[in-house]
Structure formats: C-alpha cells, structure tokens
Design a protein around this motif. Structure first.
Motif, PDB file in Angstrom:
ATOM      1  N   ASP A  13     118.481  -9.136  17.015  1.00 49.57           N
ATOM      2  CA  ASP A  13     119.938  -9.263  17.051  1.00 49.57           C
ATOM      3  C   ASP A  13     120.550  -9.448  15.665  1.00 49.57           C
ATOM      4  N   ASP A 111     107.606 -10.473  35.819  1.00 47.06           N
ATOM      5  CA  ASP A 111     108.156 -11.103  34.611  1.00 47.06           C
ATOM      6  C   ASP A 111     109.052 -12.286  35.007  1.00 47.06           C
ATOM      7  N   ILE A 121     107.897 -19.035  27.768  1.00 45.59           N
ATOM      8  CA  ILE A 121     108.201 -18.127  26.646  1.00 45.59           C
ATOM      9  C   ILE A 121     109.698 -17.797  26.604  1.00 45.59           C
ATOM     10  N   GLY A 122     110.336 -17.845  27.757  1.00 44.08           N
ATOM     11  CA  GLY A 122     111.765 -17.495  27.802  1.00 44.08           C
ATOM     12  C   GLY A 122     111.963 -15.994  27.693  1.00 44.08           C
ATOM     13  N   SER A 126     112.876  -8.494  31.812  1.00 45.70           N
ATOM     14  CA  SER A 126     113.088  -7.046  31.983  1.00 45.70           C
ATOM     15  C   SER A 126     111.805  -6.307  32.342  1.00 45.70           C
ATOM     16  N   VAL A 190     106.667 -14.910  21.480  1.00 48.30           N
ATOM     17  CA  VAL A 190     106.893 -13.594  20.890  1.00 48.30           C
ATOM     18  C   VAL A 190     107.065 -12.569  22.006  1.00 48.30           C
ATOM     19  N   GLY A 226     115.841 -17.452  23.473  1.00 50.83           N
ATOM     20  CA  GLY A 226     114.555 -17.762  24.100  1.00 50.83           C
ATOM     21  C   GLY A 226     113.876 -18.910  23.368  1.00 50.83           C
ATOM     22  N   GLU A 227     112.659 -19.231  23.812  1.00 45.22           N
ATOM     23  CA  GLU A 227     111.968 -20.406  23.278  1.00 45.22           C
ATOM     24  C   GLU A 227     111.276 -20.083  21.947  1.00 45.22           C
TER      25      GLU A 227
END
Ligand code: IMP
Ligand code: MG
Length: 337
Positions: A13, A111, A121-122, A126, A190, A226-227
C-alpha cells in the motif's frame, strides 16, 4: 527496449498503483503485466474525482493503450476478475497467462476459517495462502483448465519478449510489499510468496538480464495492515492527530501507521536491486507540498526529508507523489538518465 519493475518497499500500500499509472502515461508501454500473489492485493487509483480499487486487473488499467496482463506466478480468482473487467470496461485488453494458479471458493473458506491464517496472521481472507499451498502440492487447477477464462488466455512471457524485441516499453507491476515477503519479511506475519523484484520478474517469465530498471516505492509514513512487527509504528491517537488515517482496499481494516524507517528502506532497496526510488505521501511530511509538480517548489522541510530518505535508500529518488490524483507528482527521472 525498456523493461521496468515497480515494487513496494515497505509493507504494501505504498501507492504503487498511482506510480504505475503515472509512468504508463509518461512512457507509453505496450504491456503492463502484474506479478505478486493474487487478489489479496488492493490498488487504489484516483483519476479526477473517481477512485478505483482493483485486486486482479493491473493498476495500469487507467492507461488505455496497453495490454493488461496477469503473469503465470499470480493466483487468479475468476469471480473477482470477471467483476473487475465488467466494472472497468476493459474487456479485450485483459490477458491471463494460461499457467496462472486458480483460487476456488474452497480456498477462500479455508483462509477465512483458519484460526492460524485469519486470526494469528491476519490474512486478507482472499484464499491466496491455501491456493498457493495447493499449487505447491500440485493439486491446483490452472487458468487453462477453466472454460470461463478461455477468452483471456495468453502466453504472457512470449508477449513480453515480442514487445521487448520490437523495442517497446513494458512495465511489470509488483503487489504487496517487501516487509510481507515470505522470504525476507517478518515471517510468519507475511504473505504466501516472495514479493521482491526478482519474484515479480519470475512471475512474468522475464529473466533477470532483461530488466532495465527496478523502481522501489516507499511511503513517507509507512503503513501495515494485519498482524506482525512494525518497529516504527505510532500510537493511533498520534497518527489520527496528524490527520493520517487509511483503510485497506481489500478488507477495509484500519491500517497501522508508522514513521519513516531508514534501515528497512536500505535493506529493501538492496534485496530489490533498486535503481530508482519513488516516495509517496510527501504532502504528509509538509501539507504545503500538496499537489506540487516541480521539485524546486517543495518546501525545505520536504527537501530535507527527501535528502535523508535518499541517503537511507542509497539510490536516487526520481518520483515524488504529492497527492492522490494522477497528476500530483514530481518526475525527475530525466535528470538521472
Ligand atoms: P494474505 O496474503 O491474505 O495471506 O495475508 C497475509 C498478510 O499479508 C496479512 O497481514 C495481510 O494483511 C498482508 N497483505 C497481503 N496482501 C497485502 C497487500 O496487498 N497490501 C498490504 N498487506 C497485504
Ligand atoms: Mg494495497
């Protein structure tokens, strides 16, 4: 001929979509082909007052004269692709390599339903992690196996090779960012593949000797969704007070905001084989820089920031984004040619 890769230098991002769109309008590529994981990526491109969020179609779609390709390394969710092709009206310009891995409803359910992926993992939910896992297990269908993708199929590496042999410009766009690379990021927090420039070349079937430029995109205030560890993270009330708030394109989660990380920028530039860097969000360093298009008009505060960032990165900063709109950019690539 010229073949450039555009990748994210922090946690994703960084504004790659906007940088790709600008370079496309300036350099007129015949092909813009994406690498990266799959529809976990979200690119936001603003043209005028209209904002587009895309997950499958390359973010260079706003440049109308290029073929838009999806390289064989990328996972395709046929439902997301169909939706975007219709929404953007890009039918006839979008091509999918016949070897792309496919995301099924079952991958998405796995997922979202996995405490490890979704909670610890956050993940974006998708389906990318489970789909890449099946691909490694040699269980996954490929694009060529799906009748609904037949109209999009292409040999992407061959099309790129043909274009380069004709001395045309090709852009390879990366997705995600260096910090969430499966190999070099903050494992296990990751994504399910490497995200560095070498991976983007491999995703598109372009050998390393064919790449002329690697443009690594950094944002002045990095974000993470995310984490996982984020050493320069700010307390939310501090970034809120600075007027910096961002939400994910795919999951709409609030992004974590951090300060400039010079050592991460340097390491990321090294592994990506950076030749030039782009900085986005300079208007957050100094609001007075919003919308500026000439380097000389930047404030001292912004120039000092860029000087330090360039020292950290170790390669020239040639593109500086000063706002979300396509034309709000300073392009000094010519001075470094
Ligand atoms: P996954 O790629 O959906 O498995 O998610 C793994 C981690 O990578 C999560 O922290 C996601 O938020 C993050 N992630 C995946 N893709 C992107 C992206 O395009 N931008 C930013 N973060 C991402
Ligand atoms: Mg994104």
């Amino acid at each position: 001929m010229s073949c450039s890769i555009i990748v994210g230098g922090f946690f994703g991002d960084e504004g790659k979509g906007k940088i790709v769109a600008h370079i496309a309008h300036a350099d007129k590529p015949v092909i813009i082909s994406r690498g990266g994981v799959g529809p976990n990526a979200g690119h936001t491109v603003q043209v005028g007052t209209k904002e587009y969020g895309v997950r499958m179609v390359p973010s260079g779609f706003v440049y109308k004269d290029a073929k838009l390709c999806i390289g064989s390394g990328v996972l395709v969710d046929p439902r997301v692709l169909k939706h975007e092709v219709e929404m953007l009206g890009v039918k006839g310009r979008v091509f999918v390599d016949r070897r792309c891995g496919i995301i099924t409803e079952e991958h998405i359910a796995r997922d979202k339903g996995s405490a490890h992926l979704a909670k610890k993992i956050g993940s974006t939910g998708s389906g990318c992690g489970p789909a890449n896992s099946d691909r490694v297990m040699r269980l996954s269908p490929q694009a060529k196996d799906l009748p609904e993708l037949a109209e999009y199929l292409m040999d992407v590496p061959k099309a790129i090779d043909d274009a380069l042999k004709e001395d045309k410009v090709v852009l390879l766009e990366g997705t995600q960012g260096f910090g969430i690379s499966l190999y070099y990021g903050t494992y296990p927090f990751v994504t399910s593949k490497d995200t560095s420039a070498s991976q983007i070349a491999a995703d598109n079937g372009v050998g390393p000797t064919r790449i002329d430029d690697v443009i690594v995109v950094f944002k002045a205030y990095p974000t993470r969704v995310g984490e996982g560890p984020f050493s320069t993270e700010m307390a939310a009330d501090k970034s809120d007070a600075m007027g910096i708030q961002e939400f994910g394109t795919v999951t709409h989660r609030k992004r974590r905001i951090g300060g400039w990380d010079g050592s991460m920028a340097r390491y990321s530039a090294m592994i990506n084989g950076c030749t030039q860097a782009a900085i986005t969000g300079i208007d957050r360093v100094d609001k007075a820089c919003f919308g500026i298009t000439e380097y000389g008009k930047l404030t001292k505060k912004a120039k000092d920031f860029l000087k330090q960032a360039e020292e950290d990165i170790g390669y020239p900063i040639t593109l500086i984004s000063t706002g979300p709109e396509l034309t709000q950019i300073i392009d000094i690539r010519d001075e470094h040619r």
